[in-house]
Design an enzyme around this catalytic site. Structure first.
Site, mmCIF file in Angstrom:
data_model
loop_
_atom_site.group_PDB
_atom_site.id
_atom_site.type_symbol
_atom_site.label_atom_id
_atom_site.label_comp_id
_atom_site.label_asym_id
_atom_site.label_seq_id
_atom_site.Cartn_x
_atom_site.Cartn_y
_atom_site.Cartn_z
ATOM 1 C CE LYS A 130 -1.880 1.838 3.382
ATOM 2 N NZ LYS A 130 -2.698 2.487 4.859
ATOM 3 C CG ASP A 148 -7.016 5.217 2.909
ATOM 4 O OD1 ASP A 148 -8.045 4.739 2.177
ATOM 5 O OD2 ASP A 148 -6.745 6.229 2.958
#
Length: 220
Positions: A130, A148
């Site tokens: 990420k 997220d």
């Protein structure tokens, strides 16, 4: 990540196209709210932003970057002194350790330059997929999706994904949106942060209200 309390209907192909178009219309030039001036500062800021607000990170980083302006400076940082700059950030103990290890690896393996390839970024301490994706999206405009809590929540509320993990949700969004992922990622972050909030989402007047499958029942 919390599970939904009931099955959420999946968005149709036509709905996905409409949702994509609306995100791009309302957030045509969306970028991160993190403050940075170079790739090193961006990477550090993104690492610090994990489970911490961008606003808090932006308060911390001016003094941090003045003290440690380069990977070389950060690689030589004293751990306890570095922690003193980060102590208002969540998980600052682990983040401080990872920042030093990251910088040391950059100096030792990349001639002091932050690598701008995802496969190399994820080799650095404290940098998962990420984080690497966010850096690539923001700095290089890479056609990648990063998930997220905001993106995860929005994706589920719009029926774009029913994934139980962020990585699987990332796969779903990448497959369904295909292009302009860098803009869509930032659009979904901002939309989730300010409008489609976990608690008390601002549904009235929402430009995606017609495509919402659930609001209060998915609160991650």
């Amino acid at each position: 990540m919390k599970k939904t309390t009931k099955m959420v209907p999946k968005a149709t192909k036509k709905e996905i196209e409409a949702i994509k178009a609306l995100f791009l219309k309302h957030y045509p030039q969306s970028v991160t709210e993190l403050n940075y001036t170079n790739l090193y500062e961006l990477l550090v800021s993104v690492m610090l932003s994990a489970q911490c607000t961008d606003k808090r990170v932006n308060i911390i980083t001016p003094a941090l970057f003045q003290k440690y302006p380069t990977p070389q400076a950060l690689a030589q940082a004293d751990l306890e002194e570095l922690k003193s700059y980060l102590n208002t950030c969540s998980f600052f103990n682990n983040k401080a350790k990872n920042l030093i290890k990251m910088a040391q690896s950059v100096v030792e393996n990349y001639e002091g330059e932050i690598p701008l390839e995802r496969d190399e970024l994820v080799k650095l301490a404290g940098v998962g997929q990420k984080t690497a994706n966010v850096v690539m999206i923001e700095y290089a405009g890479a056609n990648l999706m990063a998930v997220d809590t905001h993106v995860f929540r929005v994706a589920h509320r719009l029926g774009l994904s029913d994934a139980k993990t962020a990585l699987k949700c990332e796969e779903d969004l990448t497959k369904k949106f295909k292009t302009q992922l860098h803009l869509l990622h930032q659009a979904m972050v901002l939309f989730g942060r300010y409008q489609c909030k976990a608690l008390k989402p601002e549904c009235e007047g929402c430009f995606l209200k017609a495509y919402c499958k659930t609001s209060q029942t998915f609160k991650v």
